[in-house]
Scaffold this motif. Structure first.
Motif, PDB file in Angstrom:
ATOM      1  N   SER A   1      27.574  63.123  54.719  1.00 14.95           N
ATOM      2  CA  SER A   1      27.703  63.686  56.064  1.00 14.95           C
ATOM      3  C   SER A   1      26.417  63.499  56.849  1.00 14.95           C
ATOM      4  N   LEU A   2      25.292  63.750  56.201  1.00 11.78           N
ATOM      5  CA  LEU A   2      24.004  63.562  56.852  1.00 11.78           C
ATOM      6  C   LEU A   2      23.766  62.090  57.168  1.00 11.78           C
ATOM      7  N   ARG A   3      24.075  61.217  56.217  1.00  7.81           N
ATOM      8  CA  ARG A   3      23.907  59.777  56.434  1.00  7.81           C
ATOM      9  C   ARG A   3      24.736  59.321  57.640  1.00  7.81           C
ATOM     10  N   ALA A   4      25.984  59.780  57.728  1.00 10.42           N
ATOM     11  CA  ALA A   4      26.864  59.396  58.844  1.00 10.42           C
ATOM     12  C   ALA A   4      26.336  59.931  60.172  1.00 10.42           C
ATOM     13  N   ALA A   5      25.877  61.171  60.191  1.00 16.32           N
ATOM     14  CA  ALA A   5      25.356  61.755  61.428  1.00 16.32           C
ATOM     15  C   ALA A   5      24.102  61.026  61.891  1.00 16.32           C
ATOM     16  N   LEU A   6      23.218  60.711  60.958  1.00 12.83           N
ATOM     17  CA  LEU A   6      22.010  59.969  61.316  1.00 12.83           C
ATOM     18  C   LEU A   6      22.351  58.568  61.804  1.00 12.83           C
ATOM     19  N   ASP A   7      23.334  57.951  61.166  1.00 15.54           N
ATOM     20  CA  ASP A   7      23.758  56.607  61.554  1.00 15.54           C
ATOM     21  C   ASP A   7      24.263  56.588  62.993  1.00 15.54           C
ATOM     22  N   GLN A   8      24.920  57.652  63.422  1.00 14.71           N
ATOM     23  CA  GLN A   8      25.446  57.726  64.788  1.00 14.71           C
ATOM     24  C   GLN A   8      24.352  57.669  65.838  1.00 14.71           C
ATOM     25  N   VAL A   9      23.143  58.078  65.461  1.00 18.92           N
ATOM     26  CA  VAL A   9      22.025  58.025  66.411  1.00 18.92           C
ATOM     27  C   VAL A   9      21.018  56.940  66.018  1.00 18.92           C
ATOM     28  N   GLY A  10      21.446  56.029  65.131  1.00 21.33           N
ATOM     29  CA  GLY A  10      20.621  54.874  64.791  1.00 21.33           C
ATOM     30  C   GLY A  10      19.460  55.158  63.869  1.00 21.33           C
ATOM     31  N   ILE A  11      19.576  56.195  63.048  1.00 24.13           N
ATOM     32  CA  ILE A  11      18.492  56.565  62.133  1.00 24.13           C
ATOM     33  C   ILE A  11      18.931  56.299  60.698  1.00 24.13           C
ATOM     34  N   VAL A  12      18.090  55.595  59.939  1.00 22.02           N
ATOM     35  CA  VAL A  12      18.358  55.320  58.525  1.00 22.02           C
ATOM     36  C   VAL A  12      17.231  55.912  57.691  1.00 22.02           C
ATOM     37  N   LEU A  13      17.598  56.763  56.749  1.00 21.39           N
ATOM     38  CA  LEU A  13      16.636  57.262  55.762  1.00 21.39           C
ATOM     39  C   LEU A  13      16.939  56.525  54.467  1.00 21.39           C
ATOM     40  N   PRO A  14      16.162  55.470  54.163  1.00 27.47           N
ATOM     41  CA  PRO A  14      16.493  54.608  53.030  1.00 27.47           C
ATOM     42  C   PRO A  14      16.493  55.318  51.680  1.00 27.47           C
ATOM     43  N   SER A  15      15.755  56.393  51.551  1.00 31.67           N
ATOM     44  CA  SER A  15      15.667  57.088  50.261  1.00 31.67           C
ATOM     45  C   SER A  15      16.618  58.267  50.153  1.00 31.67           C
ATOM     46  N   LEU A  16      17.512  58.465  51.123  1.00 30.50           N
ATOM     47  CA  LEU A  16      18.451  59.578  51.097  1.00 30.50           C
ATOM     48  C   LEU A  16      19.307  59.477  49.838  1.00 30.50           C
ATOM     49  N   ALA A  17      19.308  60.541  49.025  1.00 26.26           N
ATOM     50  CA  ALA A  17      20.024  60.523  47.746  1.00 26.26           C
ATOM     51  C   ALA A  17      20.255  61.939  47.254  1.00 26.26           C
ATOM     52  N   VAL A  18      21.146  62.065  46.291  1.00 25.93           N
ATOM     53  CA  VAL A  18      21.353  63.340  45.609  1.00 25.93           C
ATOM     54  C   VAL A  18      20.367  63.408  44.450  1.00 25.93           C
ATOM     55  N   ASP A  19      19.755  64.563  44.262  1.00 23.79           N
ATOM     56  CA  ASP A  19      18.810  64.762  43.169  1.00 23.79           C
ATOM     57  C   ASP A  19      19.603  64.984  41.882  1.00 23.79           C
ATOM     58  N   ALA A  20      19.782  63.925  41.118  1.00 23.63           N
ATOM     59  CA  ALA A  20      20.560  63.993  39.881  1.00 23.63           C
ATOM     60  C   ALA A  20      19.811  64.715  38.762  1.00 23.63           C
ATOM     61  N   ALA A  21      18.507  64.874  38.903  1.00 23.50           N
ATOM     62  CA  ALA A  21      17.712  65.520  37.860  1.00 23.50           C
ATOM     63  C   ALA A  21      17.934  67.032  37.816  1.00 23.50           C
TER      64      ALA A  21
ATOM     65  N   ARG B   1      13.135  64.108  67.447  1.00 22.66           N
ATOM     66  CA  ARG B   1      13.502  64.024  68.865  1.00 22.66           C
ATOM     67  C   ARG B   1      14.982  64.285  69.075  1.00 22.66           C
ATOM     68  N   ALA B   2      15.826  63.757  68.189  1.00 23.17           N
ATOM     69  CA  ALA B   2      17.272  63.973  68.317  1.00 23.17           C
ATOM     70  C   ALA B   2      17.598  65.453  68.176  1.00 23.17           C
ATOM     71  N   LEU B   3      16.957  66.139  67.241  1.00 24.55           N
ATOM     72  CA  LEU B   3      17.178  67.569  67.084  1.00 24.55           C
ATOM     73  C   LEU B   3      16.676  68.351  68.291  1.00 24.55           C
ATOM     74  N   GLN B   4      15.528  67.949  68.820  1.00 24.42           N
ATOM     75  CA  GLN B   4      14.992  68.619  70.004  1.00 24.42           C
ATOM     76  C   GLN B   4      15.931  68.453  71.183  1.00 24.42           C
ATOM     77  N   ARG B   5      16.462  67.250  71.381  1.00 23.72           N
ATOM     78  CA  ARG B   5      17.423  67.020  72.468  1.00 23.72           C
ATOM     79  C   ARG B   5      18.666  67.875  72.274  1.00 23.72           C
ATOM     80  N   GLY B   6      19.149  67.930  71.048  1.00 24.91           N
ATOM     81  CA  GLY B   6      20.341  68.718  70.742  1.00 24.91           C
ATOM     82  C   GLY B   6      20.138  70.197  70.978  1.00 24.91           C
TER      83      GLY B   6
END
Length: 68
Positions: free
Chosen positions: A17-37, A59-64
Motif C-alpha cells: 500500500s505504501l509502495r503504491a501510494a508513493l508510486d502515485q507521486v513518483g517516489i521510489v524507496l528502493p529498500s522498502l521491505a518487510v522486516d522478516a527478522a 514535501r508531499a506530506l506537507q502539501r497534503g
C-alpha cells in the motif's frame, strides 16, 4: 478513518500500500521491505535514501496536510 491495531495489519499489505501510494507521486524507496527478522513486530523497513529523495515524501506530506 480509524486505524487498525498493529496486530491486525499485515506488513506485506502495508508495504505494498505504501509502495503504491508513493508510486502515485513518483517516489521510489528502493529498500522498502518487510522486516522478516522480527515477524511478531510486523515491521516495514523504509530503508535508506539520499537526502533529495527523503525531501520528496516530506514535501508531499506537507502539501497534503494543508489540504485537510
Amino acid at each position: 478513518m480509524a486505524e487498525a491495531p498493529a496486530q491486525d495489519v499485515d506488513p506485506f499489505t502495508a508495504m505494498e500500500s505504501l509502495r503504491a501510494a508513493l508510486d502515485q507521486v513518483g517516489i521510489v524507496l528502493p529498500s522498502l521491505a518487510v522486516d522478516a527478522a522480527s515477524p511478531t513486530l510486523r515491521m516495514v523497513e523504509l530503508g535508506g535514501v539520499r537526502a533529495d529523495v527523503a525531501m520528496r515524501p516530506a514535501r508531499a506530506l506537507q502539501r497534503g496536510s494543508t489540504m485537510a
